[in-house]
Design a protein around this motif. Structure first.
Motif, PDB file in Angstrom:
ATOM      1  N   GLY A 193       0.802  -1.210   0.000  1.00  0.00           N
ATOM      2  CA  GLY A 193       0.000   0.000   0.000  1.00  0.00           C
ATOM      3  C   GLY A 193       0.836   1.261   0.000  1.00  0.00           C
ATOM      4  O   GLY A 193       2.048   1.227   0.070  1.00  0.00           O
ATOM      5  N   MET A 194       0.112   2.348  -0.054  1.00  0.00           N
ATOM      6  CA  MET A 194       0.755   3.665  -0.073  1.00  0.00           C
ATOM      7  C   MET A 194       0.962   4.150   1.355  1.00  0.00           C
ATOM      8  O   MET A 194       0.191   3.822   2.242  1.00  0.00           O
ATOM      9  CB  MET A 194      -0.137   4.662  -0.817  1.00  0.00           C
ATOM     10  N   PRO A 195       2.001   4.967   1.564  1.00  0.00           N
ATOM     11  CA  PRO A 195       2.185   5.541   2.898  1.00  0.00           C
ATOM     12  C   PRO A 195       1.056   6.509   3.231  1.00  0.00           C
ATOM     13  O   PRO A 195       0.570   7.240   2.380  1.00  0.00           O
ATOM     14  CB  PRO A 195       3.510   6.286   2.793  1.00  0.00           C
ATOM     15  N   VAL A 196       0.648   6.511   4.492  1.00  0.00           N
ATOM     16  CA  VAL A 196      -0.368   7.443   4.957  1.00  0.00           C
ATOM     17  C   VAL A 196       0.273   8.800   5.228  1.00  0.00           C
ATOM     18  O   VAL A 196      -0.266   9.834   4.860  1.00  0.00           O
ATOM     19  CB  VAL A 196      -1.061   6.889   6.221  1.00  0.00           C
ATOM     20  N   LEU A 197       1.449   8.777   5.858  1.00  0.00           N
ATOM     21  CA  LEU A 197       2.202   9.993   6.177  1.00  0.00           C
ATOM     22  C   LEU A 197       3.675   9.759   5.869  1.00  0.00           C
ATOM     23  O   LEU A 197       4.149   8.620   5.931  1.00  0.00           O
ATOM     24  CB  LEU A 197       2.083  10.340   7.666  1.00  0.00           C
ATOM     25  N   THR A 198       4.393  10.834   5.575  1.00  0.00           N
ATOM     26  CA  THR A 198       5.839  10.747   5.439  1.00  0.00           C
ATOM     27  C   THR A 198       6.483  11.921   6.158  1.00  0.00           C
ATOM     28  O   THR A 198       5.983  13.041   6.126  1.00  0.00           O
ATOM     29  CB  THR A 198       6.287  10.763   3.956  1.00  0.00           C
ATOM     30  N   PHE A 199       7.576  11.630   6.840  1.00  0.00           N
ATOM     31  CA  PHE A 199       8.406  12.636   7.494  1.00  0.00           C
ATOM     32  C   PHE A 199       9.823  12.413   6.989  1.00  0.00           C
ATOM     33  O   PHE A 199      10.531  11.553   7.500  1.00  0.00           O
ATOM     34  CB  PHE A 199       8.402  12.477   9.017  1.00  0.00           C
ATOM     35  N   GLY A 200      10.249  13.148   5.979  1.00  0.00           N
ATOM     36  CA  GLY A 200      11.578  12.928   5.416  1.00  0.00           C
ATOM     37  C   GLY A 200      11.682  11.526   4.859  1.00  0.00           C
ATOM     38  O   GLY A 200      10.966  11.151   3.937  1.00  0.00           O
ATOM     39  N   ASP A 201      12.560  10.694   5.456  1.00  0.00           N
ATOM     40  CA  ASP A 201      12.714   9.318   4.989  1.00  0.00           C
ATOM     41  C   ASP A 201      11.949   8.309   5.855  1.00  0.00           C
ATOM     42  O   ASP A 201      12.157   7.109   5.744  1.00  0.00           O
ATOM     43  CB  ASP A 201      14.191   8.940   4.904  1.00  0.00           C
ATOM     44  N   ILE A 202      11.036   8.799   6.691  1.00  0.00           N
ATOM     45  CA  ILE A 202      10.174   7.934   7.501  1.00  0.00           C
ATOM     46  C   ILE A 202       8.803   7.876   6.831  1.00  0.00           C
ATOM     47  O   ILE A 202       8.193   8.915   6.583  1.00  0.00           O
ATOM     48  CB  ILE A 202      10.021   8.472   8.940  1.00  0.00           C
ATOM     49  N   ALA A 203       8.330   6.675   6.524  1.00  0.00           N
ATOM     50  CA  ALA A 203       7.014   6.498   5.914  1.00  0.00           C
ATOM     51  C   ALA A 203       6.121   5.738   6.887  1.00  0.00           C
ATOM     52  O   ALA A 203       6.504   4.694   7.419  1.00  0.00           O
ATOM     53  CB  ALA A 203       7.121   5.727   4.601  1.00  0.00           C
ATOM     54  N   VAL A 204       4.929   6.265   7.136  1.00  0.00           N
ATOM     55  CA  VAL A 204       3.970   5.634   8.040  1.00  0.00           C
ATOM     56  C   VAL A 204       2.922   4.931   7.185  1.00  0.00           C
ATOM     57  O   VAL A 204       2.182   5.574   6.438  1.00  0.00           O
ATOM     58  CB  VAL A 204       3.301   6.676   8.966  1.00  0.00           C
ATOM     59  N   MET A 205       2.877   3.607   7.286  1.00  0.00           N
ATOM     60  CA  MET A 205       1.891   2.799   6.568  1.00  0.00           C
ATOM     61  C   MET A 205       0.717   2.536   7.516  1.00  0.00           C
ATOM     62  O   MET A 205       0.691   3.046   8.629  1.00  0.00           O
ATOM     63  CB  MET A 205       2.518   1.474   6.130  1.00  0.00           C
ATOM     64  N   ASN A 206      -0.244   1.744   7.070  1.00  0.00           N
ATOM     65  CA  ASN A 206      -1.403   1.438   7.910  1.00  0.00           C
ATOM     66  C   ASN A 206      -1.041   0.626   9.149  1.00  0.00           C
ATOM     67  O   ASN A 206      -1.688   0.757  10.185  1.00  0.00           O
ATOM     68  CB  ASN A 206      -2.465   0.693   7.101  1.00  0.00           C
TER      69      ASN A 206
END
Length: 181
Positions: free
Chosen positions: A68-81
Motif C-alpha cells: 500500500g501507499m504511505p499514509v504519512l511521510t516525514f523525510g525518509d520515515i514512511a507511516v503505513m497502515n
C-alpha cells in the motif's frame, strides 16, 4: 535518379534485417559464445532470483511488496497502515513514540538594496533614510522528527522553509501519534 529505390532487389545491406524481428542478434564467433549480443535482454534461467523492487530501494525485511501507499511521510520515515518504514528497516506502528524538535530560527535583516537606496537618496534629501525601515525575514534550520518502536530508533531532519514549518510537522505528528495508539 531514374530508379526511386535502388535497393529494391531484396539484397538488404544496411541496418537490422527486418526478416529477423524475433531473433536477438548474437555475438560473433569467438566473442563470448552464441548468446545474445551485449545490450540485448536475456531471459533469466528458471532458478535465477527475480529482480527486486524498483526505484533503487532495497527490499526491507518483513515488508511485503505492494502493501500500500504511505499514509504519512516525514523525510525518509514512511507511516503505513500497520508499520513504520525507515531506511534502518520496518518498525511496528502500535506503541511508537514520536518526538519533534524545532531547530529552526527566523532571522530579520535589512536587505542590501535598502542600504544602497538609503545612501543614494540621503545625498539628495533625508527622506532616503526611510529605506532603512525595509526588513527581510528568512527562516533557516531544521525540524527533527524522531520515532522509537520495537527496540529501534530513527530520526530525520526536515528543512524549515517558513515559520509555519514546525506547526505543519506537529499536525502530521499528532496524526501519527493517534495512529500509534
Amino acid at each position: 535518379m531514374s530508379d526511386p529505390n535502388p535497393y529494391a532487389d531484396e539484397s538488404y545491406k544496411w541496418g537490422p534485417d527486418p526478416r529477423q524481428q524475433n531473433n536477438p542478434p548474437t555475438a560473433p564467433d569467438g566473442q563470448g559464445g552464441g548468446g545474445p549480443a551485449y545490450g540485448h535482454p536475456q531471459q533469466p534461467p528458471g532458478s535465477a532470483p527475480q529482480p527486486g523492487p524498483a526505484h533503487g530501494y532495497p527490499q526491507q525485511p518483513g515488508m511485503q511488496p505492494g502493501t500500500g501507499m504511505p499514509v504519512l511521510t516525514f523525510g525518509d520515515i514512511a507511516v503505513m497502515n500497520d508499520q513504520i518504514v525507515t531506511p534502518a528497516g520496518p518498525m511496528p506502528l502500535k506503541g511508537a513514540v514520536w518526538t519533534a524538535t524545532d531547530l529552526s530560527r527566523t532571522e530579520e535583516k535589512i536587505p542590501t538594496v535598502a542600504i544602497v537606496l538609503a545612501i543614494v537618496f540621503a545625498l539628495f534629501c533625508l527622506i532616503g533614510l526611510l529605506f532603512l525601515l525595509m526588513k527581510e525575514k528568512r527562516t533557516v534550520g531544521f525540524v527533527q522528527v524522531t520515532v522509537t518502536s520495537g527496540g529501534r530508533h530513527h530520526s530525520t531532519m526536515i528543512p524549515a522553509v517558513s515559520p509555519d514549518t514546525f506547526p505543519m510537522v506537529m499536525a502530521q505528528l499528532n496524526t501519527a501519534r493517534a495512529m500509534s495508539v
